[in-house]
Design a protein around this motif. Structure first.
Motif, PDB file in Angstrom:
ATOM      1  N   LEU A 146       2.086  -3.250  -9.578  1.00 32.64           N
ATOM      2  CA  LEU A 146       0.963  -2.604  -8.742  1.00 32.64           C
ATOM      3  C   LEU A 146      -0.432  -2.553  -9.140  1.00 32.64           C
ATOM      4  O   LEU A 146      -1.237  -2.232  -8.559  1.00 32.64           O
ATOM      5  CB  LEU A 146       1.666  -1.606  -7.943  1.00 32.64           C
ATOM      6  CG  LEU A 146       3.154  -2.027  -6.994  1.00 32.64           C
ATOM      7  CD1 LEU A 146       3.695  -0.644  -6.440  1.00 32.64           C
ATOM      8  CD2 LEU A 146       2.347  -2.752  -5.871  1.00 32.64           C
ATOM      9  N   SER A 147      -0.502  -2.307 -10.573  1.00 34.37           N
ATOM     10  CA  SER A 147      -1.539  -1.968 -11.125  1.00 34.37           C
ATOM     11  C   SER A 147      -2.674  -3.258 -10.983  1.00 34.37           C
ATOM     12  O   SER A 147      -3.914  -3.048 -10.924  1.00 34.37           O
ATOM     13  CB  SER A 147      -1.594  -1.619 -12.564  1.00 34.37           C
ATOM     14  OG  SER A 147      -1.057  -3.024 -13.373  1.00 34.37           O
ATOM     15  N   GLN A 160       3.591   6.045  -5.699  1.00 30.31           N
ATOM     16  CA  GLN A 160       3.513   5.623  -7.181  1.00 30.31           C
ATOM     17  C   GLN A 160       4.555   4.879  -8.016  1.00 30.31           C
ATOM     18  O   GLN A 160       5.127   5.201  -8.945  1.00 30.31           O
ATOM     19  CB  GLN A 160       3.591   7.142  -7.702  1.00 30.31           C
ATOM     20  CG  GLN A 160       2.601   8.082  -7.102  1.00 30.31           C
ATOM     21  CD  GLN A 160       2.345   9.569  -8.015  1.00 30.31           C
ATOM     22  OE1 GLN A 160       3.380  10.097  -8.303  1.00 30.31           O
ATOM     23  NE2 GLN A 160       1.132   9.856  -7.998  1.00 30.31           N
ATOM     24  N   GLN A 168       2.290   1.663  -3.443  1.00 28.68           N
ATOM     25  CA  GLN A 168       1.241   2.474  -4.386  1.00 28.68           C
ATOM     26  C   GLN A 168       1.192   3.816  -4.019  1.00 28.68           C
ATOM     27  O   GLN A 168       1.066   4.840  -5.021  1.00 28.68           O
ATOM     28  CB  GLN A 168      -0.008   1.822  -3.995  1.00 28.68           C
ATOM     29  CG  GLN A 168      -0.028   0.312  -4.532  1.00 28.68           C
ATOM     30  CD  GLN A 168      -1.661  -0.181  -4.475  1.00 28.68           C
ATOM     31  OE1 GLN A 168      -2.009  -0.107  -3.291  1.00 28.68           O
ATOM     32  NE2 GLN A 168      -2.099  -0.925  -5.386  1.00 28.68           N
ATOM     33  N   GLN A 169       1.279   4.304  -2.637  1.00 28.14           N
ATOM     34  CA  GLN A 169       1.084   5.798  -2.568  1.00 28.14           C
ATOM     35  C   GLN A 169       2.414   6.475  -3.062  1.00 28.14           C
ATOM     36  O   GLN A 169       2.205   7.631  -3.441  1.00 28.14           O
ATOM     37  CB  GLN A 169       0.795   5.999  -1.179  1.00 28.14           C
ATOM     38  CG  GLN A 169      -0.227   5.408  -0.282  1.00 28.14           C
ATOM     39  CD  GLN A 169      -0.203   5.371   1.122  1.00 28.14           C
ATOM     40  OE1 GLN A 169       0.624   5.908   1.762  1.00 28.14           O
ATOM     41  NE2 GLN A 169      -0.885   4.559   1.772  1.00 28.14           N
ATOM     42  N   ASN A 220      -5.297  -4.031  -7.190  1.00 25.17           N
ATOM     43  CA  ASN A 220      -6.975  -3.633  -7.083  1.00 25.17           C
ATOM     44  C   ASN A 220      -7.836  -4.718  -7.358  1.00 25.17           C
ATOM     45  O   ASN A 220      -9.073  -4.967  -6.936  1.00 25.17           O
ATOM     46  CB  ASN A 220      -7.245  -2.198  -7.715  1.00 25.17           C
ATOM     47  CG  ASN A 220      -6.675  -0.909  -7.014  1.00 25.17           C
ATOM     48  OD1 ASN A 220      -6.081  -1.125  -5.740  1.00 25.17           O
ATOM     49  ND2 ASN A 220      -6.399   0.147  -7.636  1.00 25.17           N
ATOM     50  N   LYS A 260       0.844  -1.216  -0.108  1.00 25.66           N
ATOM     51  CA  LYS A 260      -0.087  -0.016   0.047  1.00 25.66           C
ATOM     52  C   LYS A 260       0.837   1.234   0.001  1.00 25.66           C
ATOM     53  O   LYS A 260       0.507   2.341  -0.732  1.00 25.66           O
ATOM     54  CB  LYS A 260      -0.838  -0.042   1.184  1.00 25.66           C
ATOM     55  CG  LYS A 260      -2.161  -0.932   0.962  1.00 25.66           C
ATOM     56  CD  LYS A 260      -3.084  -1.021   1.976  1.00 25.66           C
ATOM     57  CE  LYS A 260      -2.537  -1.594   3.384  1.00 25.66           C
ATOM     58  NZ  LYS A 260      -3.803  -1.808   4.365  1.00 25.66           N
TER      59      LYS A 260
END
Length: 288
Positions: free
Chosen positions: A155-156, A75, A72-73, A159, A69
Motif C-alpha cells: 500500500l505504500s 494501517q 490504508q486507513q 500514493n 483507501k
C-alpha cells in the motif's frame, strides 16, 4: 506485516464467499467487502468484516479504490484484490503472505505481486499468448500485467502510482494500472510457485481451434470501448495494441454469429466502438 483482502461483490454466491472469508480471518487478515449489488449482503457477515455497498454499481475500479483507501486507513501493509469467483485455501493464503514479502525484498520498487491463475474451466494455468514474462530468481516472473484477482499491492506505492482508473469502470482496469506503474519505474511480478483457482468469463466457445471467453453481453461494450480508449496512450504496450486490433473483428464475428443473444451483443459492441472513438469513459449510459 498486516494483510488486507478487498473482495468485490456483484450478485455473489454465499457459500464459496463465506468460505474464503473464514480462511482469511483464520489467517489474521483484515477483510473488506465492497458490494456493487443492488441488495445488501451485510447480514451474511460478522461484525469484524468491513462492509461497503454501492447499490447502483460503481464499477470494479471504484469498488477497489474504496477498499484500498479503507485498507490504508486501517494501517494494512499489503492489500490483496480478490474477485468473488476465486477459490482460496489455507496453503495459498500462507504462501501468498510469505511470497509477497519475499518479492518485496527481492525487487526494488515492487508495484504488485500476483499468483499464477488457474482456470476453473479446465484447471490449466493461464499463460500469456504473446508477451512472455521474464524469468527471475526463486520462481518469480517479471510481467507486463497481471489480473486483479490475487493481485497483492504494497500500500505504500499507492500514493505514487495512484489508484485504479474509475473511468474504465471494469474491463482493462487491472492492466492499465500495471502499465502505469511500470511507466513510473515499478515492477509487476507473477509467481510460478503459487496458484489461484479463478473463473474468467461465463463460458468458453471453441472455434477453428481457438478458445474464446464468453461473458455477459454488456461486458462487450466495456471491452470494445476501453480497448479503443487505451489504444491512444503511449504507455500501453505496443504488442497489446497490435493483438487487440487483430482480435476485435474476430471477436465481433464470434459474438454476432456463434453465441446466444447475438443481436444484443452486436448492439453493445456498436455502442462500445462509438463511445471508444469519442474517448467516452464512465458507466454505460443505460446500465441501471
Amino acid at each position: 506485516m498486516n494483510f488486507a483482502a478487498i473482495i468485490t461483490l456483484f450478485h455473489p454466491e454465499q457459500s464459496p464467499l463465506l468460505n474464503n472469508i473464514d480462511l482469511l480471518c483464520q489467517a489474521g487478515w483484515t477483510v473488506v467487502i465492497v458490494d456493487n449489488s443492488p441488495d445488501s449482503h451485510q447480514h451474511w457477515f460478522s461484525a469484524n468484516i468491513h462492509y461497503l455497498q454501492f447499490a447502483d454499481n460503481a464499477g470494479i475500479a471504484a469498488a477497489q479504490n474504496s477498499g484500498l483507501k479503507l485498507a490504508q486507513q486501517l494501517q494494512s501493509d499489503f492489500a490483496m484484490l480478490l474477485d468473488q469467483d476465486s477459490e482460496l485455501n489455507e496453503s495459498f493464503i500462507a504462501a501468498l503472505m510469505m511470497r509477497t514479502q519475499k518479492a518485496c525484498r527481492q525487487f526494488n520498487q515492487l508495484a504488485a505481486y500476483g499468483p499464477t491463475i488457474v482456470s476453473q474451466f479446465d484447471h490449466r494455468a493461464v499463460k500469456a499468448g504473446f508477451q512472455k514474462p521474464i524469468k527471475s530468481d526463486d520462481g518469480f516472473l517479471i510481467c507486463r500485467q497481471i489480473i486483479a484477482s490475487g493481485m497483492t499491492i504494497p500500500l505504500s506505492v499507492i500514493n505514487d502510482i495512484g489508484l485504479m482508473e474509475e473511468g474504465l469502470f471494469i474491463d482493462g482496469v487491472d492492466h492499465e494500472w500495471c502499465w502505469r506503474a511500470q511507466q513510473k519505474g515499478y515492477v509487476v511480478v507473477c509467481d510460478s510457485e503459487t496458484s489461484l483457482l479463478h473463473r474468467q468469463g461465463e463460458e468458453r466457445k471453441r472455434l477453428l481451434g481457438i478458445t474464446f471467453k464468453i461473458g455477459q453481453p454488456l461486458r462487450l461494450y466495456y471491452q470494445y470501448r476501453n480497448i479503443l480508449v487505451l489504444l491512444r496512450r503511449a504507455y500501453v504496450p505496443l504488442y497489446w495494441k497490435a493483438r487487440n486490433l487483430i482480435a476485435l473483428p474476430v471477436r465481433w464475428l464470434v459474438n454476432r454469429f456463434f453465441v446466444a443473444d447475438s443481436t444484443l451483443r452486436g448492439r453493445y459492441i456498436s455502442a462500445g466502438i462509438k463511445d471508444g472513438l469519442r474517448a467516452r469513459t464512465g458507466r454505460y449510459k443505460t446500465d441501471k
